[in-house]
Design a protein around this motif. Structure first.
Motif, mmCIF file in Angstrom:
data_model
loop_
_atom_site.group_PDB
_atom_site.id
_atom_site.type_symbol
_atom_site.label_atom_id
_atom_site.label_comp_id
_atom_site.label_asym_id
_atom_site.label_seq_id
_atom_site.Cartn_x
_atom_site.Cartn_y
_atom_site.Cartn_z
ATOM 1 N N MET A 43 43.747 72.249 62.041
ATOM 2 C CA MET A 43 42.710 72.008 62.868
ATOM 3 C C MET A 43 41.514 72.808 62.419
ATOM 4 S SD MET A 43 44.211 71.051 66.846
ATOM 5 C CE MET A 43 41.527 70.873 67.397
ATOM 6 N N ALA A 44 41.778 74.152 62.397
ATOM 7 C CA ALA A 44 40.935 75.321 61.770
ATOM 8 C C ALA A 44 40.595 75.107 60.104
ATOM 9 C CB ALA A 44 42.236 76.704 61.834
ATOM 10 N N MET A 45 41.626 74.774 59.340
ATOM 11 C CA MET A 45 41.668 74.247 58.226
ATOM 12 C C MET A 45 39.970 72.730 58.188
ATOM 13 S SD MET A 45 43.303 72.496 55.137
ATOM 14 C CE MET A 45 44.182 70.711 55.717
ATOM 15 N N THR A 46 40.117 71.861 58.927
ATOM 16 C CA THR A 46 39.192 70.918 58.825
ATOM 17 C C THR A 46 37.793 71.472 59.551
ATOM 18 O OG1 THR A 46 41.130 69.517 58.881
ATOM 19 C CG2 THR A 46 38.593 68.296 59.997
ATOM 20 N N PHE A 47 38.452 71.814 60.464
ATOM 21 C CA PHE A 47 36.778 72.299 61.353
ATOM 22 C C PHE A 47 36.144 73.132 60.101
ATOM 23 C CE2 PHE A 47 34.262 75.885 63.704
ATOM 24 C CZ PHE A 47 33.619 74.621 64.378
ATOM 25 N N THR A 48 36.430 74.416 59.542
ATOM 26 C CA THR A 48 36.343 75.353 59.156
ATOM 27 C C THR A 48 35.657 74.279 57.455
ATOM 28 O OG1 THR A 48 37.796 77.253 59.539
ATOM 29 C CG2 THR A 48 36.623 76.968 57.330
ATOM 30 N N PHE A 49 36.280 73.561 56.651
ATOM 31 C CA PHE A 49 35.400 72.897 55.785
ATOM 32 C C PHE A 49 34.706 71.818 56.428
ATOM 33 C CE2 PHE A 49 35.724 69.036 53.518
ATOM 34 C CZ PHE A 49 34.949 69.689 52.216
ATOM 35 N N MET A 50 34.284 71.178 57.341
ATOM 36 C CA MET A 50 33.642 70.260 57.548
ATOM 37 C C MET A 50 32.118 70.846 57.583
ATOM 38 S SD MET A 50 34.033 67.260 56.825
ATOM 39 C CE MET A 50 32.852 66.506 57.522
ATOM 40 N N THR A 51 32.300 72.625 59.467
ATOM 41 C CA THR A 51 31.131 73.094 59.549
ATOM 42 C C THR A 51 30.719 73.648 57.318
ATOM 43 O OG1 THR A 51 32.015 73.685 60.956
ATOM 44 C CG2 THR A 51 29.951 75.321 60.546
ATOM 45 N N LEU A 52 30.975 74.153 56.872
ATOM 46 C CA LEU A 52 30.842 75.187 55.338
ATOM 47 C C LEU A 52 30.341 74.251 54.672
ATOM 48 C CD1 LEU A 52 33.060 78.115 55.082
ATOM 49 C CD2 LEU A 52 30.240 77.890 55.803
ATOM 50 N N PHE A 53 31.093 72.752 54.552
ATOM 51 C CA PHE A 53 30.379 72.098 52.913
ATOM 52 C C PHE A 53 29.068 71.101 53.638
ATOM 53 C CE2 PHE A 53 30.735 67.327 52.817
ATOM 54 C CZ PHE A 53 30.296 67.155 51.366
ATOM 55 N N SER A 54 28.601 70.769 55.493
ATOM 56 C CA SER A 54 27.967 70.529 55.371
ATOM 57 C C SER A 54 27.132 70.913 55.785
ATOM 58 C CB SER A 54 28.308 69.782 57.233
ATOM 59 O OG SER A 54 28.234 70.899 58.163
ATOM 60 N N ASN A 55 27.271 72.306 56.190
ATOM 61 C CA ASN A 55 26.302 73.130 56.049
ATOM 62 C C ASN A 55 25.370 73.532 55.453
ATOM 63 O OD1 ASN A 55 25.784 72.676 58.943
ATOM 64 N ND2 ASN A 55 26.123 74.652 59.345
#
Length: 264
Positions: free
Chosen positions: A147-159
């Protein structure tokens, strides 16, 4: 509660954003149909840049104030922007997913209790409980890491994608340090991302619940299952479009109010 209380304003904003994002998905039936075909084409490499390029066009269009799905034109430019967004995703995937994947492998092979074998007799009941507890703890740790991996990736990639859409600089968007500083400087974007995930879940949940109510859904090759599978590309496109709408609208509001910080 006063008429203009903050709670009432927030609730009204949530309702307006939800209704607006759902209306945006169906604001152009031809675009919705072709967008679903783009999702289908993602099974081959060419479909991914087309889908990402159109989502980028949607993002910049909403940021400019247009809250209808844009017409499909300029395929070459759309494809080029899609390739750039794909490059952003690949770079952040390498920076985030690969280290997390290595951590997951380390957890799987080093944490205790992965194998559970119930003892044949009742004499080792305590040992079975210890092994089961070890397995449960390991499963929780692996789940939290994923979950931490998915959240970190989606947050930084989308931003990073937002930075590219706003400032037009691919080099700046590919800089993880600048993206992280920009994310910290604009915490409102994190809340909108979480909210947009909820809207995506809603888009998938409503048809899924309706189809699940039809008898026979428990059979893999039942008609309801086949129908849900058949419309899933268009549901996926609608979810992406709603996400793009919410992100683009918030950026427009933040820029209008002078609250968007560059952090460069």
């Amino acid at each position: 509660m006063s008429k203009n209380s903050p709670i009432r304003e927030v609730a009204a904003r949530i309702v307006d954003d939800t209704c607006g994002s759902l209306a945006y998905c169906v604001s152009g039936w031809l675009q919705l149909f072709i967008g679903g075909l783009f999702v289908v084409l993602c099974y081959v490499a060419a479909g991914i840049p087309l889908l990402l390029g159109y989502m980028h066009e949607c993002l910049t269009s909403v940021m400019a104030g247009n809250e209808r799905l844009p017409e499909l034109r300029g395929i070459r430019a759309m494809f080029g922007n899609g390739l750039r967004v794909l490059a952003i995703g690949l770079v952040y995937g390498a920076l985030i997913i690969l280290p997390f994947a290595a951590l997951l492998l380390a957890e799987i092979f080093t944490l205790p209790g992965m194998a559970i074998t119930r003892p044949p007799g009742a004499g080792d009941f305590m040992g079975y409980n210890v092994r089961y507890s070890g397995f449960s703890s390991t499963a929780v740790i692996i789940t939290v890491t994923s979950m931490a991996m998915t959240f970190t990736f989606m947050t930084l990639f989308s931003n990073a994608w937002l930075r590219y859409a706003i400032y037009g600089s691919l080099r700046s968007a590919l800089n993880p340090v600048k993206t992280l500083r920009w994310t910290v400087a604009n915490p409102e974007l994190l809340l909108s991302k979480m909210f947009s995930f909820g809207i995506i879940g809603l888009i998938f949940a409503i048809p899924g619940l309706l189809i699940a109510a039809v008898p026979g859904i428990d059979r893999t090759y039942s008609l309801p299952f086949i129908l849900f599978t058949a419309i899933s590309p268009w549901l996926f496109f609608a979810g992406l479009a709603s996400n793009t709408f919410l992100r683009g609208r918030q950026i427009r509001y933040l820029r209008k109010d002078g609250k968007l910080k560059s952090a460069d």
